[in-house]
Design a protein around this motif. Structure first.
Motif, PDB file in Angstrom:
ATOM      1  N   LYS A 145      -6.285  -3.070  -7.510  1.00 46.69           N
ATOM      2  CA  LYS A 145      -5.714  -4.058  -6.598  1.00 46.69           C
ATOM      3  C   LYS A 145      -6.604  -5.275  -6.475  1.00 46.69           C
ATOM      4  O   LYS A 145      -7.793  -5.235  -6.745  1.00 46.69           O
ATOM      5  CB  LYS A 145      -5.433  -3.447  -5.237  1.00 46.69           C
ATOM      6  CG  LYS A 145      -6.556  -2.713  -4.572  1.00 46.69           C
ATOM      7  CD  LYS A 145      -6.151  -2.341  -3.132  1.00 46.69           C
ATOM      8  CE  LYS A 145      -6.542  -0.922  -2.751  1.00 46.69           C
ATOM      9  NZ  LYS A 145      -5.469   0.061  -2.873  1.00 46.69           N
ATOM     10  N   ASN A 198      -1.382 -10.424  -1.721  1.00 49.40           N
ATOM     11  CA  ASN A 198      -2.162  -9.412  -2.427  1.00 49.40           C
ATOM     12  C   ASN A 198      -1.346  -8.866  -3.585  1.00 49.40           C
ATOM     13  O   ASN A 198      -0.141  -9.082  -3.650  1.00 49.40           O
ATOM     14  CB  ASN A 198      -2.507  -8.255  -1.482  1.00 49.40           C
ATOM     15  CG  ASN A 198      -3.416  -8.705  -0.364  1.00 49.40           C
ATOM     16  OD1 ASN A 198      -3.939  -9.811  -0.387  1.00 49.40           O
ATOM     17  ND2 ASN A 198      -3.595  -7.837   0.620  1.00 49.40           N
ATOM     18  N   TYR A 204      -7.052  -8.361  -3.503  1.00 50.04           N
ATOM     19  CA  TYR A 204      -6.531  -8.703  -2.187  1.00 50.04           C
ATOM     20  C   TYR A 204      -7.386  -9.748  -1.507  1.00 50.04           C
ATOM     21  O   TYR A 204      -8.557  -9.938  -1.830  1.00 50.04           O
ATOM     22  CB  TYR A 204      -6.394  -7.453  -1.314  1.00 50.04           C
ATOM     23  CG  TYR A 204      -7.655  -6.632  -1.181  1.00 50.04           C
ATOM     24  CD1 TYR A 204      -8.074  -5.799  -2.223  1.00 50.04           C
ATOM     25  CD2 TYR A 204      -8.427  -6.677  -0.023  1.00 50.04           C
ATOM     26  CE1 TYR A 204      -9.221  -5.044  -2.120  1.00 50.04           C
ATOM     27  CE2 TYR A 204      -9.580  -5.922   0.091  1.00 50.04           C
ATOM     28  CZ  TYR A 204      -9.974  -5.111  -0.953  1.00 50.04           C
ATOM     29  OH  TYR A 204     -11.121  -4.368  -0.840  1.00 50.04           O
ATOM     30  N   GLN A 221       0.822  -1.197   0.000  1.00 47.95           N
ATOM     31  CA  GLN A 221       0.000   0.000   0.000  1.00 47.95           C
ATOM     32  C   GLN A 221       0.868   1.264   0.000  1.00 47.95           C
ATOM     33  O   GLN A 221       0.604   2.208  -0.733  1.00 47.95           O
ATOM     34  CB  GLN A 221      -0.918  -0.037   1.231  1.00 47.95           C
ATOM     35  CG  GLN A 221      -1.869   1.129   1.342  1.00 47.95           C
ATOM     36  CD  GLN A 221      -2.889   1.112   0.227  1.00 47.95           C
ATOM     37  OE1 GLN A 221      -3.570   0.118   0.021  1.00 47.95           O
ATOM     38  NE2 GLN A 221      -2.973   2.192  -0.532  1.00 47.95           N
ATOM     39  N   SER A 222       1.931   1.250   0.799  1.00 46.63           N
ATOM     40  CA  SER A 222       2.716   2.488   0.846  1.00 46.63           C
ATOM     41  C   SER A 222       3.576   2.647  -0.400  1.00 46.63           C
ATOM     42  O   SER A 222       3.739   3.764  -0.892  1.00 46.63           O
ATOM     43  CB  SER A 222       3.530   2.600   2.147  1.00 46.63           C
ATOM     44  OG  SER A 222       4.187   1.395   2.416  1.00 46.63           O
ATOM     45  N   GLU A 279       2.687   1.720  -3.300  1.00 50.29           N
ATOM     46  CA  GLU A 279       1.704   2.175  -4.284  1.00 50.29           C
ATOM     47  C   GLU A 279       1.452   3.675  -4.148  1.00 50.29           C
ATOM     48  O   GLU A 279       1.477   4.425  -5.132  1.00 50.29           O
ATOM     49  CB  GLU A 279       0.408   1.377  -4.075  1.00 50.29           C
ATOM     50  CG  GLU A 279      -0.749   1.827  -4.940  1.00 50.29           C
ATOM     51  CD  GLU A 279      -2.055   1.139  -4.522  1.00 50.29           C
ATOM     52  OE1 GLU A 279      -1.995  -0.017  -4.039  1.00 50.29           O
ATOM     53  OE2 GLU A 279      -3.119   1.762  -4.666  1.00 50.29           O
ATOM     54  N   THR A 280       1.206   4.099  -2.914  1.00 46.15           N
ATOM     55  CA  THR A 280       0.875   5.498  -2.683  1.00 46.15           C
ATOM     56  C   THR A 280       2.000   6.409  -3.186  1.00 46.15           C
ATOM     57  O   THR A 280       1.761   7.407  -3.873  1.00 46.15           O
ATOM     58  CB  THR A 280       0.659   5.740  -1.173  1.00 46.15           C
ATOM     59  OG1 THR A 280      -0.245   4.752  -0.701  1.00 46.15           O
ATOM     60  CG2 THR A 280       0.106   7.116  -0.898  1.00 46.15           C
ATOM     61  N   THR A 336      -1.057  -5.301  -6.335  1.00 46.19           N
ATOM     62  CA  THR A 336      -1.529  -4.052  -6.929  1.00 46.19           C
ATOM     63  C   THR A 336      -0.886  -3.946  -8.300  1.00 46.19           C
ATOM     64  O   THR A 336       0.312  -4.199  -8.442  1.00 46.19           O
ATOM     65  CB  THR A 336      -1.089  -2.844  -6.087  1.00 46.19           C
ATOM     66  OG1 THR A 336      -1.798  -2.873  -4.866  1.00 46.19           O
ATOM     67  CG2 THR A 336      -1.426  -1.535  -6.804  1.00 46.19           C
ATOM     68  N   ASP A 341     -12.356  -0.003  -6.141  1.00 47.99           N
ATOM     69  CA  ASP A 341     -10.965   0.027  -5.685  1.00 47.99           C
ATOM     70  C   ASP A 341      -9.980   0.518  -6.739  1.00 47.99           C
ATOM     71  O   ASP A 341      -8.790   0.623  -6.469  1.00 47.99           O
ATOM     72  CB  ASP A 341     -10.525  -1.384  -5.233  1.00 47.99           C
ATOM     73  CG  ASP A 341     -11.090  -1.739  -3.866  1.00 47.99           C
ATOM     74  OD1 ASP A 341     -11.422  -0.815  -3.102  1.00 47.99           O
ATOM     75  OD2 ASP A 341     -11.195  -2.948  -3.561  1.00 47.99           O
TER      76      ASP A 341
END
Ligand SMILES: Cc1ncc(C[n+]2csc(CCOP(=O)(O)OP(=O)(O)O)c2C)c(N)n1
Ligand SMILES: Cc1ncc(C[n+]2csc(CCOP(=O)(O)OP(=O)(O)O)c2C)c(N)n1
Ligand code: SF4
Ligand code: SF4
Ligand SMILES: [Mg+2]
Ligand SMILES: [Mg+2]
Lengths: 286, 580, 580, 286
Positions: free
Chosen positions: B48, B59, B50, B27-28, B30-31, B61, B373
């Motif tokens: 994504k 998971n 998951y 997640q980070s 990706e961000t 992305t 999402d």
């Protein structure tokens, strides 16, 4: 002149002798004495004999689904806090089908009054046991008699720390009227569970039976002590009538909603939609 | 295909897949990547998939950086960044010999891996938490993007955490970038995507954001829900904006409460919506029927996931169309909208409130996990205000909520606005909202009044959109979230004489639908479900049976390249069979 | 028609309508009349329509006494017995100049009334409670039936209440009878129905009785419901027989609990059923989806009433077919049965348990208020035992609840029977019933295994029954409760080249359905709802659109004579339009 | 050798450090000490992180819908009274979505054990408030913090006169094990509400917080007095852990069902269907 809150020229579909008539009269008298502006009054109900009550008032009403009065009532109050919202429904509606809403509406603590016609039976569907039916009560479904412990609405409400809990009886109109007035004036969720006789399907808990098995609580009772109130609510032979419990220190639902946090209680439908707010939000998505 | 290869071996469209355990940092990464890529002026798309767990599992992305806007998943994976060994196994099907796999070779134990040990590099820089930034740097390095913007962005992102954090992250990015660039060189991996600085100012909206903000634009000022993936994200977005947009938000005790709250709110003049998924929606069906009987507007966001029952809570499917079409006992009218992209999601959500209010009927917005999402940059757009704030009338003493108005829509008052009584009744009722048993009298008239909405809503239906060859022989039909993927797939397939027909309104169908479909020599339905529910609806409404079906129902969305193959296959079959 | 009139002016088929307030005694008049008529050896049919209130209002019961079995309502009213003034107004449409109206002229204030003052006669005999018996006597007197059996029956009925009651009632009947006979004479009202003493021993089953007792024959040993008209009566019947048949009966706190109880009970080896109506069923839809996912059998009695929402709680409609077809999110198979007469109700209810158990799928029995409340004599019938008590297997340590068995049906164990674990799972699962996210592996296989049931259930579907001219040109199509009425209407209409096609299984449709319909020059759908839901299903399944529709949706069932007119009209239209 | 009730070779999908692990261990130990025949054991759950627990036992289970474990459990016990039925689910499942079943299951009083993992949050759906979340708890939905009174499951159960009510904590494994054993041995509906830390989404009510805000009740406490038990259940700073209330005088659901009235508790699936009974019933309809 008649009561302005009473609907005229309406045929009331209750059986002659039904306790609901007494409750209706009492509600009408209470409204008159409270002199609430008629246009700001909304009755909310589910489905059942008792739940027909709003149909016989000269007010706005939301006569929704069986068991689902409370969520609708909370949202009505949330959409327009200037309305007076009174829920009126039956024991099956409120404690059976609607049980989950009952629990959570107490927690939510909208400023609404909830009047339950507790006749210890499902009247409209012709006489099955309700959650408040007494043990041994036989019906076409409960052929061997009810064996479960009846639900004690007052005890339940006190356990959930409801902000106002009262028990009344359709036969005690004067006392019931006073209780209803206090409930309506109380800020927060106010439960008034009213014993009422179903003359067609409950041959056990009759007018006479309720008279004999209840008493009006003495003046000195202090409804602010939760543990004491709980004890009182458990008394069953005879049942005390009156305001059992009050907790005035609970936050009120609609005041906690974003639109009203700034104390402006303009109803939502009177607020203009600002496209600039949308633009501001979109700007954060760049 | 060949042609492109001859022109240049530099890619104009790169796909990056990050994969690892939940909570491991995808997640980070990706961000950060998204911010850097977009702020550097490149189109970016992220989706994504998951598992239904908070930690562990595998998971993924997928990101796409592309010269032309690319807004659909692809199976083709140009760059694969696995954070753990299991990721390599689970996504083996996505990898081919051209895929650059970058990661910690020691951890991954796979000969194909280009060793970039994010964790160790971070540790060397003094903080294992920098490892996400190293990975982001590596991804950027491989595609050769973002070096110039990274420092500034990292300052913005971490500024309030102090200089040390900022500097550490800047170094981490640079270290990762360098490794990435080296890897690209080694693999002769070339990318040439032109920068377009305007992209910096574009909007990044997920499907959930678009529905929620569109709803706000439509005047949504009350929202009720019980948490349920993937419906929750729209609800959360409304909560997030509740102060700015003045929304009464309440988490209900269950879905039954949520829908009854929404009806109570509309009754009292609010514009309310609920958001849920299939199982939660099941519980709302009686409330939908109540909306039908009482002619109360309501907007329902139904975000689909694979069923039946709990199914795959975090996966995607278009399996609840039949349910939405028929939820609630008895006969009454409704509208079902299904956006195909984020702009449509915004516009349809906005429109939903107006339609619900105008016609006093339930309006559905159907999305799915994939759709809510997924996000990508889109240009800023004009917001078209609805002409009316609402359709509420002031009442007087003679007011009748269910007046037998000409045209079939009784003017809707709300309690407290005027002197009339506003009587909402769940039973069959007379004009006043009083219970009736006048069966052949007012009772029948009410039934017939309500039935007029079927025709009214049909007339106001949105026309399906045709993309591709207007003189199509092969017509690919889809609805909702499949749009972007179908369009890209059609392009990839290179099919001639083919078009995509996409429905943003799936019910009632626009009156031209049958003719558009009939014009095709061959019609093919594309649905993300097992039984082709929309094809069933088309048959029921038009009599046209669509035999050619491309269905996916393993819990994942279609990929553009995968779908392209299926399209080509089914088109080829057509030629053999039917001839042309 | 003329011909009959020439032959004789004596009626072979008499209809009697009793009408009055709820609680005024219609019910007891009906009970007595039915007993006397049947025990005297005559066919008897009774159906009621009533308001949603316990006292007051205007209700009606229609009885038919007929030489040939008559088992459908008719508008034609030969004898009308109003107990109050309002009854005359409400049922004015049923009366014509031939109708004998008998009642208390003083009370009714209507010139057409033949004065028989039930109340006053009863009072004269010493007890106003006798008035129902006077009325029953009067009805018998008018048709000239039952005099010889009345005394004995009254003794049976009232014996335990003492001699005084018995004698009073005997006198009351006699007094009423005499007045009735006088009235018949005065009006030249002649009846000639042959006695058939075998009728005495026939069964009087209401639709509700038939479903309940059929369920018991099917092995139903657990029943869960929340009261809801008209579903309650089946539940009540099961409670009534709970001791004799060993049924675990529990009134649930709501319908959600009821269906989840039923699934729990089946899981643990019981054969459970729920009984409800549309609004209550809405709440069960998530449970239906759970049955689909977990492959758990369940039998659902869905007794329809007019919706949406609370609608008309005590009226009839066939408006919940679409709901039953699509209730529950996601794709899974189901069976929907809809009996047309009481014998079918018995047999289908019995079969439902076997089908549910065998295919591990939800099976619906769809009736409606008209059907459950209607009763008439039918000959005793053989009970065909299902070949198996159940389909439960003993488990061992290797047992897997969702084994990928050939044919698609995994053997079903129950906990405690054998040493294996029986793992029921609402998520997508593996063979063991363990949560899985192996999307393209076992997950997909499970989806495909479950989907096999669509085909299996289609293969085992019940064929629709054709009545009338096998070389039909006009085909009237109906389902469920409309059967008897459609058959009698066809007869009344005298139409040539016409047939009735009746579906007792409405889903999946039997494979021959399309061909049977296509053979007709003109197909006409007859449904007791507003939007022809079954016609919609036929179109969806077969592509055949049925444009000719006879729909009734005022809350009442079709009448045979009313329907006959509509049939004739639509047949005539056919001739004009399409030519022949 | 391992615990025979534990499933082997199964990946447990909980976050490292989650309180659910402690509860699972405790349940496994309790089962071992009770030595219930494994084949007669059925776990029933809804949906949530806690509700996954049955997936990790080596027993039969019914992993049903979110909020709907209790009706299924009652019916399983009703269909086969020889089974041991244990419900295990989360606070959202049991007191939120499933609130109505909770109330009525207590009244029904099946002989089942109900273990609730009370982590004061919706874990599986990523951190919204649950009915037991404490005031002020902020989440992505409760952006201004929870304002409602949290539901007190023990107080609620006592108000409904539940036959066995206990509160435990995942951190107190020894005490919790004893409580679970008593609950399983108790005949009738037995509630064990167990505090449990959600390390991912509840940063307020942590392992440490539960440790600091609970205490194990002294030996001498008498759980048979309802009003006293109610008072005890309201104590919140710190919370008492232990068996709060027992009422052994309640009729048990399954024993009141027609098939078992004669004390024969043969499971329904082993009883033969007698067509003669159908004939007898039909004979009454002549
Ligand atoms: C979902 C649903 N389930 C069941 C019913 C049927 N129903 C109508 S009223 C009622 C119970 C009435 O009992 P109560 O609420 O006590 O009201 P009373 O008639 O006794 O005043 C029931 C079960 C319904 N209308 N909707
Ligand atoms: C009908 C329905 N509504 C909502 C959901 C989504 N949902 C799954 S678990 C859950 C709550 C979980 O909270 P809790 O029961 O406290 O369990 P925890 O994860 O905290 O152990 C919700 C809302 C669902 N599966 N079904
Ligand atoms: S049935 Fe009972 S509750 Fe209903 S109106 Fe009659 S007496 Fe009142
Ligand atoms: S999210 Fe919370 S409850 Fe769920 S497994 Fe993780 S720590 Fe446990
Ligand atoms: Mg009642
Ligand atoms: Mg929880």
């Amino acid at each position: 002149m008649g009561n302005i809150y009473a609907k005229e020229n309406v045929e009331i579909a209750w059986c002659p002798g039904c306790g609901n008539f007494g409750i209706r009269n009492t509600v009408l008298k209470a409204l008159e004495e409270l002199s609430i502006p008629r246009e700001n009054l909304v009755f909310v109900s589910g489905i059942g004999q008792s739940a027909k009550a709003p149909q016989y008032y000269n007010t706005s009403y939301f006569n929704g689904l069986h068991g689902r009065a409370l969520p609708a009532a909370a949202a009505i109050k949330g959409a327009n806090p200037q309305l007076k919202v009174i829920v009126e429904s039956g024991d099956g509606d409120m404690y059976g089908e609607g049980g989950n809403h009952f629990i959570h509406a107490i927690r939510r603590n909208s400023d609404i009054t909830v009047i339950v016609h507790n006749n210890m039976v499902y009247g409209l569907t012709k006489g099955q046991a309700s959650p408040t039916s007494r043990p041994g009560f036989t019906t076409p479904v409960q052929v061997d008699g009810v064996f479960e412990n009846p639900l004690n609405p007052a005890a339940l409400a006190i356990a959930l720390d409801a902000s106002f809990v009262a028990r009344a009886s359709a036969g005690e109109q004067e006392k019931t009227k006073e209780i209803i007035k206090s409930a309506v004036n109380h800020k927060g969720f106010a439960l008034v569970d009213i014993f009422s006789a179903c003359v067609s399907f409950n041959k056990v808990n009759t007018h006479k039976w309720f008279k004999e098995n209840t008493y009006i609580m003495e003046e000195g009772y202090d409804p602010k002590n939760r543990a004491e109130a709980f004890k009182k609510s458990l008394e069953e032979g005879p049942w005390p009538l009156g305001i059992l419990y009050i907790n005035e220190n609970k936050p009120v639902f609609e005041e906690k909603l974003a639109p009203y946090l700034n104390k402006d209680n303009t109803p939502l439908y009177l607020r203009k939609r600002e496209i600039s707010a949308v633009k501001d939000i979109l700007d954060t998505k760049k | 295909m060949k042609k492109t290869a001859v022109e240049s071996n530099a890619k104009k469209d790169v796909s990056i897949v990050l994969s690892g355990e939940a909570g491991q940092g995808i997640q980070s990464i990706e961000t950060i990547l998204i911010k850097i890529i977009k702020q550097s002026g490149y189109n970016i798309f992220a989706t994504k998939e998951y598992m239904s767990r908070v930690r562990g599992g595998v998971n993924a992305t997928m990101l796409r950086v592309a010269h032309d806007r690319a807004a659909a998943p692809v199976d083709r994976t140009d760059i694969f960044i696995p954070l753990e060994k299991e990721a390599l196994a689970r996504y083996a099907y996505r990898l081919d010999k051209n895929t650059i796999i970058a990661g910690d070779a020691g951890l991954l134990q796979d000969a194909r891996v280009n060793d970039i040990a994010f964790g160790k590099i971070a540790e060397a820089l003094g903080n294992p938490l920098f490892s996400s930034m190293v990975a982001a740097g590596a991804a950027c390095g491989i595609i050769g993007i973002g070096k110039e913007t990274a420092d500034r962005l990292i300052k913005n992102l971490f500024g309030r955490k102090g200089e040390e954090t900022v500097n550490g992250n800047i170094k981490a990015f640079a270290a990762g970038y360098e490794e990435g660039a080296r890897t690209a060189l080694k693999n002769d991996f070339k990318v040439r995507i032109e920068k377009n600085i305007k992209i910096q100012d574009e909007l990044m909206l997920s499907g959930a954001d678009a529905v929620a903000i569109g709803a706000i634009a439509g005047g949504c000022n009350a929202a009720f829900a019980y948490p349920m993936t993937p419906g929750t994200s729209v609800f959360t977005a409304l909560a997030e904006h509740s102060h700015k947009a003045g929304i009464a938000v309440e988490q209900a005790e269950d879905e039954i409460a949520a829908i009854n709250m929404a009806l109570g709110a509309w009754y009292a003049g609010a514009r309310a919506m609920v958001s849920t998924s299939g199982g939660g929606f099941d519980l709302m069906t009686e409330g939908v029927s109540l909306a039908g009987m009482t002619e109360t507007p309501v907007v329902i966001h139904l975000a689909q996931r694979p069923g039946p029952a709990t199914g795959y809570p975090t996966r995607t499917e278009q399996g609840d169309l039949n349910l939405a079409l028929h939820a609630g006992h008895g006969d009454f009218a409704r509208v079902i909208l299904a956006p195909g992209n984020t702009l449509q999601a915004f516009e349809l959500a906005q429109k939903a409130f107006d339609t619900a209010d105008k016609y006093q009927a339930p309006v559905f917005i159907m999305t799915d996990q994939y759709f809510v999402d997924t996000y990508y940059n889109i240009p800023e757009f004009d917001i078209k205000e609805n002409s009316k704030q609402n359709y509420i009338v002031e009442t007087d003493a003679a007011y009748k909520r269910y007046a037998l108005a000409k045209g079939g829509i009784s003017p809707r008052g709300v309690p407290g606005f005027g002197t009339g009584n506003v009587c909402f009744d769940s039973d069959e009722h007379d004009e006043d909202g009083k219970i009736t048993e006048d069966l052949s009298g007012i009772g029948l008239k009410m039934k017939e009044k309500r039935a007029k909405k079927f025709a009214l809503l049909k007339e106001s239906a949105i026309k399906p959109a045709l993309y591709g060859d207007k003189k199509y022989k092969t017509l690919f039909i889809c609805w909702g979230s499949v749009l972007n993927t179908a369009l890209e797939a059609l392009k990839i397939s290179g099919l001639k004489g083919a078009a995509v027909l996409h429905f943003t309104q799936v019910y009632p169908l626009h009156k031209t639908a049958a003719d558009i479909i009939k014009k095709a020599k061959k019609a093919v339905i594309i649905e993300n479900n097992q039984t082709a529910q929309f094809a069933g609806l088309i048959k029921k409404e038009t009599g046209i049976g669509i035999k050619n079906k491309i269905l996916r129902y393993d819990g994942l969305a279609f990929s553009a390249d995968g779908l392209a193959k299926e399209m080509a296959k089914i088109a080829a079959k057509a030629k053999k069979k039917g001839g042309r």
